[in-house]
Design a protein around this motif. Structure first.
Motif, PDB file in Angstrom:
ATOM      1  N   ASP A  20       0.831  -1.213   0.000  1.00  0.00           N
ATOM      2  CA  ASP A  20       0.000   0.000   0.000  1.00  0.00           C
ATOM      3  C   ASP A  20       0.863   1.259   0.000  1.00  0.00           C
ATOM      4  N   ALA A  21       1.943   1.240   0.789  1.00  0.00           N
ATOM      5  CA  ALA A  21       2.833   2.400   0.864  1.00  0.00           C
ATOM      6  C   ALA A  21       3.537   2.623  -0.471  1.00  0.00           C
ATOM      7  N   ILE A  22       4.009   1.555  -1.084  1.00  0.00           N
ATOM      8  CA  ILE A  22       4.687   1.665  -2.378  1.00  0.00           C
ATOM      9  C   ILE A  22       3.701   2.119  -3.452  1.00  0.00           C
ATOM     10  N   PHE A  23       2.490   1.588  -3.420  1.00  0.00           N
ATOM     11  CA  PHE A  23       1.458   2.015  -4.367  1.00  0.00           C
ATOM     12  C   PHE A  23       1.199   3.511  -4.217  1.00  0.00           C
ATOM     13  N   SER A  24       1.084   3.965  -2.983  1.00  0.00           N
ATOM     14  CA  SER A  24       0.837   5.383  -2.717  1.00  0.00           C
ATOM     15  C   SER A  24       1.975   6.254  -3.257  1.00  0.00           C
ATOM     16  N   GLU A  25       3.209   5.795  -3.085  1.00  0.00           N
ATOM     17  CA  GLU A  25       4.351   6.513  -3.651  1.00  0.00           C
ATOM     18  C   GLU A  25       4.222   6.590  -5.170  1.00  0.00           C
ATOM     19  N   GLY A  26       3.782   5.494  -5.774  1.00  0.00           N
ATOM     20  CA  GLY A  26       3.586   5.468  -7.222  1.00  0.00           C
ATOM     21  C   GLY A  26       2.545   6.474  -7.672  1.00  0.00           C
ATOM     22  N   VAL A  27       1.447   6.557  -6.944  1.00  0.00           N
ATOM     23  CA  VAL A  27       0.396   7.524  -7.274  1.00  0.00           C
ATOM     24  C   VAL A  27       0.936   8.943  -7.170  1.00  0.00           C
ATOM     25  N   ASP A  28       1.694   9.219  -6.117  1.00  0.00           N
ATOM     26  CA  ASP A  28       2.285  10.554  -5.951  1.00  0.00           C
ATOM     27  C   ASP A  28       3.204  10.897  -7.121  1.00  0.00           C
ATOM     28  N   LEU A  29       4.039   9.949  -7.518  1.00  0.00           N
ATOM     29  CA  LEU A  29       4.942  10.172  -8.652  1.00  0.00           C
ATOM     30  C   LEU A  29       4.158  10.343  -9.952  1.00  0.00           C
ATOM     31  N   PHE A  30       3.145   9.519 -10.141  1.00  0.00           N
ATOM     32  CA  PHE A  30       2.311   9.599 -11.346  1.00  0.00           C
ATOM     33  C   PHE A  30       1.686  10.986 -11.468  1.00  0.00           C
ATOM     34  N   SER A  31       1.241  11.522 -10.355  1.00  0.00           N
ATOM     35  CA  SER A  31       0.537  12.812 -10.371  1.00  0.00           C
ATOM     36  C   SER A  31       1.454  13.975 -10.749  1.00  0.00           C
ATOM     37  N   THR A  34       5.584  14.068 -15.163  1.00  0.00           N
ATOM     38  CA  THR A  34       6.773  14.219 -15.994  1.00  0.00           C
ATOM     39  C   THR A  34       7.231  12.841 -16.476  1.00  0.00           C
ATOM     40  N   GLU A  35       8.043  12.840 -17.519  1.00  0.00           N
ATOM     41  CA  GLU A  35       8.554  11.568 -18.034  1.00  0.00           C
ATOM     42  C   GLU A  35       9.295  10.797 -16.946  1.00  0.00           C
ATOM     43  N   GLU A  36      10.126  11.518 -16.201  1.00  0.00           N
ATOM     44  CA  GLU A  36      10.900  10.871 -15.138  1.00  0.00           C
ATOM     45  C   GLU A  36       9.992  10.344 -14.031  1.00  0.00           C
ATOM     46  N   SER A  37       8.983  11.125 -13.679  1.00  0.00           N
ATOM     47  CA  SER A  37       8.096  10.688 -12.597  1.00  0.00           C
ATOM     48  C   SER A  37       7.242   9.498 -13.038  1.00  0.00           C
ATOM     49  N   TYR A  38       6.840   9.469 -14.318  1.00  0.00           N
ATOM     50  CA  TYR A  38       6.097   8.309 -14.821  1.00  0.00           C
ATOM     51  C   TYR A  38       6.963   7.046 -14.766  1.00  0.00           C
ATOM     52  N   GLN A  39       8.223   7.180 -15.152  1.00  0.00           N
ATOM     53  CA  GLN A  39       9.121   6.023 -15.119  1.00  0.00           C
ATOM     54  C   GLN A  39       9.336   5.540 -13.689  1.00  0.00           C
ATOM     55  N   ALA A  40       9.522   6.480 -12.764  1.00  0.00           N
ATOM     56  CA  ALA A  40       9.689   6.097 -11.360  1.00  0.00           C
ATOM     57  C   ALA A  40       8.399   5.482 -10.806  1.00  0.00           C
ATOM     58  N   ALA A  41       7.262   6.032 -11.212  1.00  0.00           N
ATOM     59  CA  ALA A  41       5.968   5.490 -10.777  1.00  0.00           C
ATOM     60  C   ALA A  41       5.786   4.071 -11.291  1.00  0.00           C
ATOM     61  N   ALA A  42       6.193   3.823 -12.531  1.00  0.00           N
ATOM     62  CA  ALA A  42       6.060   2.478 -13.106  1.00  0.00           C
ATOM     63  C   ALA A  42       6.815   1.455 -12.269  1.00  0.00           C
ATOM     64  N   GLU A  43       8.005   1.820 -11.804  1.00  0.00           N
ATOM     65  CA  GLU A  43       8.778   0.912 -10.947  1.00  0.00           C
ATOM     66  C   GLU A  43       8.028   0.639  -9.639  1.00  0.00           C
ATOM     67  N   LYS A  44       7.448   1.674  -9.074  1.00  0.00           N
ATOM     68  CA  LYS A  44       6.680   1.507  -7.826  1.00  0.00           C
ATOM     69  C   LYS A  44       5.478   0.596  -8.060  1.00  0.00           C
ATOM     70  N   PHE A  45       4.764   0.815  -9.176  1.00  0.00           N
ATOM     71  CA  PHE A  45       3.581   0.001  -9.455  1.00  0.00           C
ATOM     72  C   PHE A  45       3.946  -1.454  -9.734  1.00  0.00           C
ATOM     73  N   ARG A  46       5.076  -1.689 -10.388  1.00  0.00           N
ATOM     74  CA  ARG A  46       5.516  -3.074 -10.621  1.00  0.00           C
ATOM     75  C   ARG A  46       5.804  -3.773  -9.289  1.00  0.00           C
ATOM     76  N   LEU A  47       6.507  -3.065  -8.412  1.00  0.00           N
ATOM     77  CA  LEU A  47       6.841  -3.643  -7.112  1.00  0.00           C
ATOM     78  C   LEU A  47       5.577  -3.860  -6.277  1.00  0.00           C
ATOM     79  N   ALA A  48       4.691  -2.880  -6.273  1.00  0.00           N
ATOM     80  CA  ALA A  48       3.444  -3.019  -5.512  1.00  0.00           C
ATOM     81  C   ALA A  48       2.626  -4.196  -6.042  1.00  0.00           C
ATOM     82  N   THR A  49       2.559  -4.330  -7.369  1.00  0.00           N
ATOM     83  CA  THR A  49       1.811  -5.450  -7.962  1.00  0.00           C
ATOM     84  C   THR A  49       2.366  -6.774  -7.463  1.00  0.00           C
ATOM     85  N   SER A  50       3.678  -6.893  -7.483  1.00  0.00           N
ATOM     86  CA  SER A  50       4.321  -8.123  -7.026  1.00  0.00           C
ATOM     87  C   SER A  50       3.966  -8.429  -5.569  1.00  0.00           C
ATOM     88  N   LEU A  51       4.024  -7.414  -4.723  1.00  0.00           N
ATOM     89  CA  LEU A  51       3.705  -7.617  -3.305  1.00  0.00           C
ATOM     90  C   LEU A  51       2.229  -7.948  -3.107  1.00  0.00           C
TER      91      LEU A  51
END
Length: 142
Positions: A20-31, A34-51
């Motif tokens: 949940d915490a990693i997902f929330s970080e992903g949402v913050d980055l997504f919002s 920017t290209e960089e924030s989308y890429q960082a968010a994608a990493e967070k969402f991949r990790l959150a999905t796995s967990l």
């Protein structure tokens, strides 16, 4: 036996809280949008999905993470890849009572079909989203 079961439940709950915490970080980055924030968010969402999938293979958290991964691909113009993620995310919400989320997801799917030139599929998907929205009185999804 009871203590062992309780310890396993505690460990599972810890993983869910971390997801949940990693997902929330992903949402913050997504919002940030920017290209960089989308890429960082994608990493967070991949990790959150796995967990989430480790915790419960049909969790809405996993579905939302996959949905956001699709949105990121969509933003970068990769409509075909985005559709694959949207289709996967839909599976997590088939039995959900969150009709607004279902309608929102279907609207994204329709938009991707439209961008790919598949007007008939887009229209069918938009109509399904509209129908779900109307049935649930979630007019904001219209």
């Amino acid at each position: 036996y009871l203590i062992e079961l309780t310890l396993r439940q505690i460990e599972a709950q810890k993983k869910l809280i971390k997801a949940d915490a990693i997902f929330s970080e992903g949402v913050d980055l997504f919002s940030l949008g920017t290209e960089e924030s989308y890429q960082a968010a994608a990493e967070k969402f991949r990790l959150a999905t796995s967990l989430y999938l480790e915790h419960n293979e049909k969790s809405e958290g996993a579905g939302l993470s996959i949905f956001f991964l699709g949105q990121i691909l969509d933003v970068f113009g990769e409509k075909s890849k985005a559709l694959k993620f949207y289709d996967e995310a839909i599976l997590f919400f088939k039995n959900s009572e969150n009709e607004f989320l279902k309608a929102s997801l279907l609207t994204r799917v329709g938009g991707a079909y439209f961008a790919l030139g598949e007007s008939q599929k887009a229209l069918e998907t938009f109509n399904l989203a509209l129908s779900i929205s109307r049935e649930s009185d979630e007019r904001s999804a219209e």
